[in-house]
Design a protein around this motif. Structure first.
Motif, PDB file in Angstrom:
ATOM      1  N   LYS A 140     -84.323 -33.711  42.617  1.00 40.89           N
ATOM      2  CA  LYS A 140     -85.732 -33.974  42.321  1.00 40.89           C
ATOM      3  C   LYS A 140     -86.033 -33.656  40.862  1.00 40.89           C
ATOM      4  CE  LYS A 140     -90.425 -33.008  43.951  1.00 40.89           C
ATOM      5  NZ  LYS A 140     -91.258 -32.241  44.943  1.00 40.89           N
ATOM      6  N   ARG A 150     -71.851 -29.401  42.899  1.00 41.33           N
ATOM      7  CA  ARG A 150     -73.031 -28.936  43.602  1.00 41.33           C
ATOM      8  C   ARG A 150     -73.948 -28.274  42.568  1.00 41.33           C
ATOM      9  NH1 ARG A 150     -73.509 -27.496  48.995  1.00 41.33           N
ATOM     10  NH2 ARG A 150     -72.012 -29.171  49.259  1.00 41.33           N
ATOM     11  N   GLY A 157     -74.809 -25.134  38.105  1.00 38.76           N
ATOM     12  CA  GLY A 157     -73.981 -25.906  39.015  1.00 38.76           C
ATOM     13  C   GLY A 157     -72.536 -25.463  39.012  1.00 38.76           C
ATOM     14  N   ASP A 186     -77.983 -26.684  41.476  1.00 36.92           N
ATOM     15  CA  ASP A 186     -78.960 -25.780  42.091  1.00 36.92           C
ATOM     16  C   ASP A 186     -79.984 -26.565  42.917  1.00 36.92           C
ATOM     17  OD1 ASP A 186     -81.674 -25.930  40.246  1.00 36.92           O
ATOM     18  OD2 ASP A 186     -79.860 -26.316  39.099  1.00 36.92           O
ATOM     19  N   ARG A 187     -80.794 -25.850  43.683  1.00 41.04           N
ATOM     20  CA  ARG A 187     -81.659 -26.480  44.684  1.00 41.04           C
ATOM     21  C   ARG A 187     -82.762 -27.351  44.080  1.00 41.04           C
ATOM     22  NH1 ARG A 187     -82.603 -20.983  44.879  1.00 41.04           N
ATOM     23  NH2 ARG A 187     -84.658 -20.247  44.210  1.00 41.04           N
ATOM     24  N   GLY A 188     -83.014 -27.243  42.781  1.00 38.83           N
ATOM     25  CA  GLY A 188     -84.021 -28.092  42.160  1.00 38.83           C
ATOM     26  C   GLY A 188     -83.560 -29.521  41.938  1.00 38.83           C
ATOM     27  N   ARG A 208     -73.367 -34.641  47.315  1.00 38.66           N
ATOM     28  CA  ARG A 208     -72.893 -33.349  47.813  1.00 38.66           C
ATOM     29  C   ARG A 208     -71.542 -33.508  48.514  1.00 38.66           C
ATOM     30  NH1 ARG A 208     -77.325 -29.725  47.825  1.00 38.66           N
ATOM     31  NH2 ARG A 208     -76.438 -28.419  49.482  1.00 38.66           N
ATOM     32  N   GLU A 212     -80.929 -30.297  36.698  1.00 37.86           N
ATOM     33  CA  GLU A 212     -80.187 -29.112  37.130  1.00 37.86           C
ATOM     34  C   GLU A 212     -80.336 -27.962  36.132  1.00 37.86           C
ATOM     35  OE1 GLU A 212     -77.527 -31.507  34.467  1.00 37.86           O
ATOM     36  OE2 GLU A 212     -78.940 -31.940  36.086  1.00 37.86           O
TER      37      GLU A 212
END
Length: 324
Positions: free
Chosen positions: A206, A199, A212, A201-203, A314, A209
């Motif tokens: 797109k 998993r 993680g 990070d939220r970036g 994910r 990373e």
């Protein structure tokens, strides 16, 4: 080949790692640096001033020199496959910095040519040649920790100014460009991985990373977890938990064993940059197998592909068999 043979090398890329390897090659006395190739004129000027060797803007011209037996590839990862293929086609042995390539497809393309041309290949997985990890591997295999329950690691640094790690076109991402060192160590210490969960990070996905969490299920039943960050202000760390004792490596250079009697410092040693180059020389001259050859490069590239797939999905991903 004589046991005192000096291997004549050319270096592609005279940035930070190129300079580091040039310096260590000279200190070892096992290599003769014949030429440097770099696309930047200022680096070629530096190389000529510091080493007194011929320099080239086009690495292919350097590879055409008959006197060059081997090449150090220390350019950006998105160029590694192309340079390695060109070197192998000319019969040059290859030491290539990590990561080998940004993708498994590129790695396979290069390794097919390297295998066909039967040249020595070594990937720059320096922690395999760092004494603390080598001793820890022996401690584990000798049963000094007892049954291994699992391991936890953190790896990274404050790297936000180093743009290639955060450029998908160069390194693929920070995990492939930097965290790969500890990922390889977890394989080195605990064996092949059958399943991986990741998993980022939220970036991501797109963008590339920044941080993680990656979990590995090894074929021998050991579980290992890794936190990776490109904005980390604490040192790298590996903790191994066993039934009889634990072990910790801090900053890649200090190994401590902990048991019911207390804490015991086992070793403090430098990162093995000279040792990995000596292994490359020994492979070429003495025929001794190195610890980071073609199969290791393929298996690691295969695992990295699974890690990124798991992060995108994910979800946990089974790691397929690595084949050319």
């Amino acid at each position: 080949m004589a046991k005192d043979h000096i291997v004549r090398v050319g270096i592609v890329g005279y940035g930070g790692m190129g300079k580091l390897h040039a310096d260590n090659a000279r200190k070892l006395g096992l290599f003769g640096i014949e030429a440097i190739a770099d696309i930047l004129a200022e680096r070629r000027k530096e190389a000529k001033a510091e080493l007194g060797v011929a320099t080239y803007g086009d690495y292919r011209r350097m590879l055409d020199l008959e006197e060059i037996e081997a090449v150090f590839v220390t350019t950006q990862p998105n160029t590694h496959a192309e340079i390695s293929i060109e070197a192998a086609r000319r019969g040059k042995h290859i030491f290539c910095e990590k990561p080998f390539t940004p993708s498994l497809v590129e790695a396979k393309d290069a390794l097919k040519v390297i295998k066909k041309r039967k040249v020595v290949f070594q990937l720059g997985l320096v922690l395999r040649y760092t004494e603390c990890y080598g001793l820890l591997r022996r401690v584990i295999s000798n049963g000094e920790l007892g049954d291994i329950f699992g391991a936890q690691a953190r790896y990274g640094g404050y790297m936000l100014s180093y743009k290639p790690h955060f450029d998908r076109g160069h390194d693929r991402g920070m995990v492939n460009g930097n965290t790969i060192h500890m990922i390889d160590m977890l394989r080195f210490l605990f064996g092949p991985v059958k399943e991986v969960w990741a998993r980022f990070d939220r970036g991501f996905p797109k963008g590339t990373e920044l941080a993680g969490v990656i979990s590995f299920s090894h074929l021998n039943g050991v579980m290992s977890d890794l936190y990776a960050s490109g904005a980390m202000r604490v040192g790298s760390f590996l903790f191994v938990n066993g039934s009889d004792a634990d072990a910790v490596i801090e900053n890649n250079t200090e190994l401590t064993k902990l048991n019911k009697e207390g804490s015991h410092k086992l070793l403090r040693a430098n990162v093995g940059f000279q040792e990995e180059l000596e292994a490359f020389w020994r492979n070429i001259v003495l025929g001794e197998q190195n610890l980071a050859g073609q199969s290791e490069a393929l298996e690691l590239s295969n695992l990295m592909e699974s890690i990124y797939l798991a992060a995108i999905k994910r979800a946990a991903v089974r790691v397929p068999r690595a084949t050319l």
